[in-house]
Each structure stands twice: as structure tokens, then as C-alpha cells.
Design an enzyme around this catalytic site. Structure first.
Site, PDB file in Angstrom:
ATOM      1  N   SER A  10      -6.503  27.102  -8.356  1.00 36.46           N
ATOM      2  CA  SER A  10      -5.280  27.276  -7.100  1.00 36.46           C
ATOM      3  C   SER A  10      -4.064  27.748  -7.904  1.00 36.46           C
ATOM      4  O   SER A  10      -3.150  28.818  -7.361  1.00 36.46           O
ATOM      5  CB  SER A  10      -5.528  26.478  -6.255  1.00 36.46           C
ATOM      6  OG  SER A  10      -6.344  26.606  -6.221  1.00 36.46           O
ATOM      7  N   LYS A  65       5.586  24.562  -4.700  1.00 37.67           N
ATOM      8  CA  LYS A  65       4.759  24.750  -3.722  1.00 37.67           C
ATOM      9  C   LYS A  65       4.543  23.572  -1.719  1.00 37.67           C
ATOM     10  O   LYS A  65       5.213  22.191  -2.527  1.00 37.67           O
ATOM     11  CB  LYS A  65       3.443  24.933  -3.997  1.00 37.67           C
ATOM     12  CG  LYS A  65       1.876  24.933  -3.249  1.00 37.67           C
ATOM     13  CD  LYS A  65       0.320  25.051  -4.276  1.00 37.67           C
ATOM     14  CE  LYS A  65      -0.438  25.330  -2.947  1.00 37.67           C
ATOM     15  NZ  LYS A  65      -1.921  24.943  -4.643  1.00 37.67           N
ATOM     16  N   SER A  76      -4.264  28.765  -4.419  1.00 41.83           N
ATOM     17  CA  SER A  76      -4.038  28.754  -2.742  1.00 41.83           C
ATOM     18  C   SER A  76      -2.601  29.146  -3.580  1.00 41.83           C
ATOM     19  O   SER A  76      -1.303  28.815  -2.574  1.00 41.83           O
ATOM     20  CB  SER A  76      -4.009  27.931  -2.735  1.00 41.83           C
ATOM     21  OG  SER A  76      -3.970  26.491  -3.367  1.00 41.83           O
TER      22      SER A  76
END
Length: 524
Positions: free
Chosen positions: A195, A76, A171
Site C-alpha cells: 500500500s 495517512k 491504499s
């Protein structure tokens, strides 16, 4: 081959059935073919190939570094990566190249993993859809799956669905999409209020949020320091355990990591449920929970009961206050963390330099999106001298009550809690954006954010397909530092439900493969 588990692909590499460079080329080709998913912000093609070549040399010499050697992974884009742009999907950090690796990235590279690139997210990880980043929203691979394409024509809104793709959740939506679409074998996400687990549920993969302090946060650009945890996204529970074994342990660069020595574990194949107690929190049966998710949750409880586990209803009485409590604490820490972005030291510099105040204002206006600015404003309001006791201190007290609820349940003999992960299956983007970010986050993280406030481990496991052919995930919550037991239960459940997995022929048919690789590469 790209559908294989970490254990299977590691065995194939050791036996010479596939080479690290061949595997890397296949993943990079599929990343290019599925570029429309927008799962990656940066693809580190040259670096990945160099790492794959180094891995291949180690295999030829019989010096493989570990079970992850030569295996493509993704990270990420809020984890620092030396020499690779790290943006947090924000204009504020566009062009920022860290001089160091996050500890979790360094540990993966030390094991010989091949870093393919950085995955997309909501800006600074503030969101639940992966739709609010500076580089555009992430598309859910299930939008193009055979299961969804065959089912959607049976519904009255089929015409609308034909023109609107599905969200990934957030996210860590880019990481979930990357794993779901077979472009990598595992990916790192971050989990502050769900997330990692939220997109895992909506993308049909496994999403693990470890106990706070088990894995180092050093190099993870912070959202909420007291809740942030590096997360793991894989296609099966065994793979999540394998990555956890690599990442866990004390880090002298992170004072919040545990001092105790971490002992790697392997999940057994034969698992007996008879001595376990599974708790079902009654407060999690909330308005808005879809009938299909409720049915899957109930069926899962029945599976455990039939296997001999003790299944009981439990109460977490302060659950109803958790969303408001989380909002206050989250925005307060966001306001503190975002203060470092002032246009002076690093990151974007505003166009106005009439005064220091004007520079700060221009920098943040140009560098942050509306979501980030709103959270900063809210947090600063809660931290004002006249509001501090009324909001922040009171929220901390409620957080303690929420943590005590979990502690009381686990001290009563419950081993694992079973809950939904999200209210429903994923939804089309055009429906998702009808609500503002704060409302969406409050709804989508309702089952996940209390876990972060309590510092507990939790994992989302794909459990069934909805009537539309889309994944529904369930969440297992465990005791602190009891990941081995938590993942053992999750593995047993995974084996019972036999989740069919995504059929990506739809994606392959939807793109024009211009690379020399054959379609069979992706479908084998």
C-alpha cells in the site's frame, strides 16, 4: 522551492533563505489550489501555522530540533493524531478525534516537523487504488502533468482519456499524491501488502516499506497486525533514509518492535556496485506484465551488470501461492480487528437498538462499505471451527514457505532482489473500477504482498516514463534490517536513471489561484 529535497529545504531554512511560516503558507496554498486531487481528508491549517511559528522562533534562537524542523509533512488518515480527526476514510470513524499521537507522528513532531493534515485512502486501507474511501477517490497528479498531456493526444483512446483522470494506486494514494504534487515534502503511509509501494510507483515517487518491527505500529489503526508497517513516501531516496532515521527504533508501547538500538545512517554519494549480487526472480515475469514495464526491468538489470554487479536469475517457487495465502490471512485478521467496531465504545452507532445483535448489524451496515464487509465475512468464514485448519493454519504454513524462499535466496549470496512494483503504469479511473476490489487487489499487489508476509524491507523507485508519459516504478527487496544497503542500491539506481519527475505546470494552469501567492511560488 517546493520541488526541493528535504536536505535542500532544511539547508534553506537554516540559512534563512525561507522561513518555516512562509514555507507552510506555500504548501497550504497549493493544497487549496489542488483540492480537486482529493489527496487530503483533513487539512490542519491552524495547527500547521502554529507549529511553523514555533519552528521559526526556534530557528531565530538557534535551537532547531533537527533536520526536519519546520518542514511540512502529511500523514495517512489511519494514524492517530491528537486533536485531529482520524477517520480511516470510513463513516465508522467519522468524527473520531484521538487523545494521543501514533508513535511515528510523535517522533516527527519531536523533530519539529509541521503537520499539514491527514491524507486520503481506501477505507481502512483495504484497496489498491485509493478509490474506495468514504470521502471519494484520489486523483493522480500525473493526470495533469505536461508529459501526459502532451503524449495522450498520440493515442487512439485520447478522447476517453481527456474525460477520465488517472488513479493513484492504494491504499496510501493520498500520501503519494500529496508528495507528487509538491504539497508536502514527505508523507507517512501504511504498507500491508504493497500500500505504500504501489501508489509510489504509479505517482512517480519513492515508497519505502521498512522491515517489520523496525518502526513502531503503535497508533496505526490496524488492518493486519502481522503485516502492517508504517511506510514512507518522498521524492528521492535520500529523503526516505532521512525520515527512516527519525522513525526507527524500539518502542515500549509496541512489543513487536526490535529491542536492538537503531543506528542512523547516511547514504554515500559514491557507490560501488562491484561487490553486490542482484537477484532477478523468474516467477515475477508473470502474464499481464506490460511490455514497457518488462523492458524497464530488463534495462535496469543491464545497468547493474554494466556497473560490475553480479546479476543472476533466482527462484521463489511459492510465489504463485502468495496471493491466495495473503487473502486468507488478511481477511482473517481483518475480521478480528474490525470486531471492535460494535457501536458501543466509539465510532459510529447504528440506528437500530432493538437488541444488541440488531445494533451490531446496523452499525456495521451503516459504517462499513461493501469492501470492508466482504473481507469481514470472508475472514470469519476462514476462522470457523470447521474451517480453521483447512484455511487459516494451512495459509500460515504457506506463509512460512514463502518466507523460506526469500531466506534461501539471500543466504546464497544475493544482496538485493530487483522486481517490478506494479504490472503497468497507472490507468484511468473509468477502467480501474470495471473490476471488483478483490480482483484489482490480487492483480495490483502481485509483486508486493509476499514481501509483507516475509517481513522484508522493500522500496519502489521511479525508473522511467511510459510511452504515454506516465511513471513506471521498480522494486528493490532487501534482507531484514538491511535498509542501509537496500537504500544505497536504490540511490545508485536513482542516480543512473535520472527520472525526470512530474512537470506540474499543467496542474497550475488548470486551477484558478485565488490566493495572493504568485504562480512562481509553485514553479520555483
Amino acid at each position: 522551492m517546493l520541488r526541493a529535497s528535504l536536505r535542500e529545504i532544511s539547508a534553506a531554512l537554516k540559512e534563512g533563505q525561507v522561513s518555516p511560516t512562509e514555507l507552510c503558507y506555500k504548501c497550504l496554498s497549493l493544497i487549496k489550489a489542488t483540492k480537486f486531487l482529493n489527496a487530503y481528508i483533513t487539512v490542519a491549517e491552524d495547527l500547521a501555522l502554529k507549529q511553523a511559528e514555533a519552528s521559526e522562533k526556534r530557528y531565530r534562537q538557534g535551537q532547531a530540533l533537527g533536520d526536519l524542523d519546520g518542514i511540512p509533512i502529511a500523514v495517512k488518515d489511519n494514524f492517530s493524531t491528537a486533536g485531529i480527526e482520524t477517520t480511516c476514510a470510513s463513516n465508522m470513524l467519522k468524527g473520531y478525534i484521538p487523545p494521543f499521537n501514533a508513535t511515528v507522528v510523535e517522533k516527527l513532531l519531536d523533530q519539529g516537523a509541521v503537520l499539514l493534515g491527514k491524507t486520503n485512502l481506501d477505507e481502512f486501507a483495504m484497496g489498491c487504488g485509493s478509490t474506495d474511501g468514504a470521502f471519494g477517490p484520489v486523483r493522480n497528479p500525473w493526470s495533469y502533468s505536461r508529459q501526459y498531456r502532451e503524449k495522450r493526444v498520440q493515442h487512439s483512446n485520447a478522447q476517453r482519456e481527456d474525460t477520465s483522470w488517472l488513479i493513484t494506486g492504494g491504499s496510501s494514494g493520498g500520501s503519494a499524491a500529496a508528495v507528487s504534487s509538491f504539497t508536502c515534502f514527505a508523507a507517512l503511509g501504511s504498507d500491508t501488502g504493497g500500500s505504500t509501494r504501489n501508489p509510489a510507483s504509479l505517482c512517480g515517487v519513492v515508497g519505502l516499506k521498512p522491515t517489520y518491527g523496525l518502526i513502531s505500529r503503535f497508533g496505526l489503526i490496524p488492518l493486519v497486525n502481522s503485516m502492517d508497517v508504517p511506510g514512507i513516501l518522498t521524492r528521492c531516496v535520500d529523503d526516505a533514509a532521512a525520515v527512516l532515521n527519525v522513525l526507527s527504533g524500539h518502542d515500549p508501547k509496541d512489543s513487536t518492535t526490535v529491542q536492538d538500538t537503531f543506528h542512523p545512517f547516511e547514504l554515500p554519494n559514491l557507490i560501488d556496485m562491484k561487490d553486490l549480487c542482484i537477484g532477478i526472480p523468474k516467477e515475477y515475469n508473470v502474464p499481464g506484465l506490460s511490455s514497457e514495464t518488462l523492458a524497464v526491468w530488463s534495462k535496469a538489470a543491464d545497468l547493474f551488470e554494466k556497473a560490475g554487479a553480479k546479476v543472476i536469475d533466482v527462484s521463489l517457487p511459492h510465489t504463485g501461492y502468495s496471493i491466495v495465502c495473503y487473502h486468507v490471512l488478511c481477511t482473517a485478521e481483518v475480521a478480528s480487528n474490525m470486531a471492535r467496531f460494535d457501536g458501543l465504545e466509539y465510532g459510529h452507532r447504528g440506528s437500530s437498538d432493538e437488541s444488541t445483535e440488531a445494533l451490531y448489524a446496523a452499525t456495521r451496515r451503516e459504517g462499513f462499505n461493501d469492501v470492508v464487509r466482504q473481507r469481514i465475512l470472508s475472514g470469519n468464514y476462514f476462522l470457523l471451527k470447521q474451517n480453521y485448519e483447512k484455511f487459516f493454519v494451512k495459509a500460515q504454513k504457506v506463509r512460512r514457505l514463502i518466507a523460506n524462499d526469500f531466506a534461501k535466496v539471500f543466504s546464497s549470496g544475493v544482496n538485493v532482489l530487483l522486481t517490478p512494483t506494479t504490472l503497468s503504469e497507472t490507468v484511468p479511473y473509468v477502467e480501474f473500477i470495471e473490476k471488483d476490489n478483490r480482483t484489482r487487489s490480487a492483480q495490483e499487489d502481485i509483486f508486493t504482498q509476499a514481501v509483507n508476509m516475509a517481513g522484508l524491507p522493500a522500496v519502489s523507485v521511479p525508473s522511467a516514463l511510459s510511452k504515454k508519459g506516465l511513471p513506471i516504478g521498480l522494486q528493490f527487496i532487501g534482507r531484514t534490517f538491511c535498509e542501509a544497503q537496500l537504500l544505497m542500491v536504490a540511490k545508485w539506481f536513482e542516480k543512473q536513471v535520472q527520472f525526470p519527475g512530474i512537470q506540474l505546470e499543467g496542474i497550475i494552469d488548470a486551477v484558478d489561484l485565488t490566493s495572493p501567492c504568485e504562480k512562481s511560488i509553485f514553479l520555483s
